[in-house]
Design a protein around this motif. Structure first.
Motif, PDB file in Angstrom:
ATOM      1  N   ILE A 162      -8.452 -21.325  22.608  1.00  0.00           N
ATOM      2  CA  ILE A 162      -7.528 -20.197  22.450  1.00  0.00           C
ATOM      3  C   ILE A 162      -6.400 -20.541  21.485  1.00  0.00           C
ATOM      4  O   ILE A 162      -6.021 -19.723  20.630  1.00  0.00           O
ATOM      5  CB  ILE A 162      -6.978 -19.766  23.823  1.00  0.00           C
ATOM      6  CG1 ILE A 162      -8.117 -19.196  24.676  1.00  0.00           C
ATOM      7  CG2 ILE A 162      -5.867 -18.722  23.658  1.00  0.00           C
ATOM      8  CD1 ILE A 162      -7.732 -18.915  26.111  1.00  0.00           C
ATOM      9  N   MET A 212      -1.126 -12.303  21.526  1.00  0.00           N
ATOM     10  CA  MET A 212      -1.213 -13.760  21.428  1.00  0.00           C
ATOM     11  C   MET A 212      -0.024 -14.425  22.100  1.00  0.00           C
ATOM     12  O   MET A 212      -0.152 -15.485  22.733  1.00  0.00           O
ATOM     13  CB  MET A 212      -1.310 -14.178  19.956  1.00  0.00           C
ATOM     14  CG  MET A 212      -2.635 -13.799  19.317  1.00  0.00           C
ATOM     15  SD  MET A 212      -2.734 -14.248  17.577  1.00  0.00           S
ATOM     16  CE  MET A 212      -4.422 -13.716  17.219  1.00  0.00           C
ATOM     17  N   CYS A 261      -5.885 -18.467  17.782  1.00  0.00           N
ATOM     18  CA  CYS A 261      -4.617 -17.850  17.387  1.00  0.00           C
ATOM     19  C   CYS A 261      -4.007 -18.557  16.172  1.00  0.00           C
ATOM     20  O   CYS A 261      -3.499 -17.915  15.254  1.00  0.00           O
ATOM     21  CB  CYS A 261      -3.637 -17.869  18.561  1.00  0.00           C
ATOM     22  SG  CYS A 261      -4.210 -16.940  20.015  1.00  0.00           S
ATOM     23  N   ILE A 316      -0.774 -14.204  25.853  1.00  0.00           N
ATOM     24  CA  ILE A 316      -1.867 -15.114  26.234  1.00  0.00           C
ATOM     25  C   ILE A 316      -1.370 -16.547  26.359  1.00  0.00           C
ATOM     26  O   ILE A 316      -1.700 -17.266  27.309  1.00  0.00           O
ATOM     27  CB  ILE A 316      -3.021 -15.025  25.214  1.00  0.00           C
ATOM     28  CG1 ILE A 316      -3.741 -13.678  25.356  1.00  0.00           C
ATOM     29  CG2 ILE A 316      -4.012 -16.170  25.411  1.00  0.00           C
ATOM     30  CD1 ILE A 316      -4.729 -13.393  24.248  1.00  0.00           C
ATOM     31  N   HIS A 317      -0.541 -16.987  25.405  1.00  0.00           N
ATOM     32  CA  HIS A 317      -0.025 -18.357  25.463  1.00  0.00           C
ATOM     33  C   HIS A 317       0.895 -18.558  26.667  1.00  0.00           C
ATOM     34  O   HIS A 317       0.886 -19.627  27.287  1.00  0.00           O
ATOM     35  CB  HIS A 317       0.721 -18.695  24.168  1.00  0.00           C
ATOM     36  CG  HIS A 317      -0.177 -19.081  23.035  1.00  0.00           C
ATOM     37  ND1 HIS A 317      -0.861 -18.156  22.278  1.00  0.00           N
ATOM     38  CD2 HIS A 317      -0.530 -20.304  22.543  1.00  0.00           C
ATOM     39  CE1 HIS A 317      -1.569 -18.784  21.358  1.00  0.00           C
ATOM     40  NE2 HIS A 317      -1.398 -20.077  21.502  1.00  0.00           N
ATOM     41  N   GLY A 356     -12.718 -22.872  18.005  1.00  0.00           N
ATOM     42  CA  GLY A 356     -11.570 -21.999  17.807  1.00  0.00           C
ATOM     43  C   GLY A 356     -11.321 -21.700  16.347  1.00  0.00           C
ATOM     44  O   GLY A 356     -11.035 -20.562  15.971  1.00  0.00           O
ATOM     45  N   LEU A 411      -1.301 -18.992  29.674  1.00  0.00           N
ATOM     46  CA  LEU A 411      -2.009 -20.277  29.700  1.00  0.00           C
ATOM     47  C   LEU A 411      -1.189 -21.376  30.370  1.00  0.00           C
ATOM     48  O   LEU A 411      -1.745 -22.385  30.828  1.00  0.00           O
ATOM     49  CB  LEU A 411      -2.366 -20.713  28.274  1.00  0.00           C
ATOM     50  CG  LEU A 411      -3.552 -20.012  27.600  1.00  0.00           C
ATOM     51  CD1 LEU A 411      -3.702 -20.508  26.177  1.00  0.00           C
ATOM     52  CD2 LEU A 411      -4.839 -20.230  28.379  1.00  0.00           C
TER      53      LEU A 411
END
Length: 380
Positions: A209, A360, A213, A363-364, A336, A367
């Motif tokens: 991921i 993005m 990105c 998402i980070h 990736g 995580l």
């Protein structure tokens, strides 16, 4: 400095990569007169071959002889680059570049596996290795355009010389790995007594991921900046700024983070937060300083997370599978990088730049939760 020749090989490998990759699309599209779609397929084949090489190299590193594996991979790279330098025409060019990717994946995995063994005696080797790699990549990227302006053959022959030097240094200075004897029969990298394998897979998913990105900075961000009337030279300057930041800041990282699992996990979490901020900076960005701030946060994320990940993976490994586990990390990074431009283009076309970068960012942030839950097996 400990293990200086190992660090030197890491720098030379990244220099060899840095000479070729920046001009690949330009050469295929501008010189060979192929479409950008065709160039994308060539790069995808290169990345796919590199992923296969990562896995094969890691497996052979654990089950075969480490140094002969490096000799074979290094020699294969040199041969492929010499041939493409002699015959830089279509259709042999994509075949040789794919072959180059296969051997490069094997060499990367074997060198990473070797470094993983040395970490026992040199806890900061991953950190130092990243610094040398960044130095080599930055210098080679600068030289790439100059050499390409002279002749494409000069680029390939120069890269071949760098990989030949790498192979010679390995032959003259690397020593065989002394592995500890296994106390039980192990046929798989999956541990029988803990959840280490699941943690390894989780870390690899995080790596995929991050790179999906990250690749937006290497591809779609340039299109966005041009649309904002910011010149291509200013876009290129972002990566010069990034390299300078790595060279200046990276040596001080060891003072703030000691080599321990808790510290390395903290680095990954802080790195994820830095990556997240980089995408938030360029949402609705109109001025150049926002992109400079974004690339600075990307650089910080690299220095924190991307160095800590191989070190954390190594804590879930034992002598019989260090190469294999490091190869999974390399495989995740290659995947990736292969998927990044494709998925980024798809989401930007469907939802626009701002929503894509905002996603993005989110998402980070999310995580961080699974990374925070990572635990090390007590018996380790």
């Amino acid at each position: 400095m400990k293990n200086k020749f190992v660090l030197l090989t890491n720098m030379l490998v990244n220099m060899g990569i840095g000479l070729i990759m920046p001009i690949t699309t330009l050469y295929i599209h501008g010189t060979l007169n192929k479409s950008l779609v065709t160039a994308g397929y060539v790069l995808f084949c290169f990345s796919g071959a590199m992923m296969v090489g990562n896995l094969i190299g890691g497996k052979l590193f654990d089950s075969w002889k480490q140094l002969p594996l490096m000799y074979i991979c290094g020699s294969g790279i040199v041969l492929a680059l010499l041939l493409v330098g002699i015959f830089p025409q279509w259709p042999i060019y994509p075949v040789l570049i794919t072959l180059y990717g296969l051997f490069l994946g094997g060499l990367n995995s074997s060198i990473n596996g070797y470094i993983a063994f040395l970490q026992v005696f040199d806890p900061n080797i991953f950190n130092n290795g990243y610094w040398f790699a960044s130095l080599g990549m930055g210098f080679a990227t600068f030289l790439s355009g100059i050499l390409f302006g002279i002749n494409i053959r000069v680029v390939f022959f120069s890269s071949a010389i760098l990989f030949l030097l790498t192979t010679l240094i390995i032959r003259l200075t690397f020593h065989p790995i002394k592995k500890q004897e296994k106390t039980e029969s192990v046929t798989d990298i999956k541990p029988k007594t803990d959840h280490s394998f699941l943690n390894v897979i989780l870390i690899c998913l995080v790596m995929i991921i991050i790179w999906i990105c990250y690749e937006q900075w290497n591809s779609n961000v340039s299109v966005l900046m041009v649309a904002k009337h910011i010149s291509i030279p200013k876009y290129s300057m972002l990566f010069t700024i990034s390299t300078i930041e790595v060279i200046l800041i990276q040596p001080f990282m060891n003072r703030f983070f000691k080599p321990s699992f808790k510290s390395e996990k903290k680095r990954i979490i802080l790195g994820l937060l830095a990556f997240a901020c980089s995408y938030l900076f360029i949402v609705n960005a109109e001025s150049y300083w926002r992109f400079v701030a974004g690339i600075t946060m990307v650089t910080l994320g690299e220095m924190l997370a991307l160095i800590a990940i191989p070190a954390v993976l190594n804590r879930y490994a034992e002598d019989h599978n260090r190469g294999t586990i490091q190869s999974l990390g390399s495989f995740a990074g290659s995947m990736g990088r292969a998927l990044g431009p494709l998925l980024g283009g798809y989401f930007i076309t469907g939802f626009g730049y701002n929503w894509t970068f905002l996603a993005m960012f989110i998402i980070h942030i999310l995580l961080v939760i699974p990374v925070f839950s990572l635990k090390l097996n007590k018996q380790k």
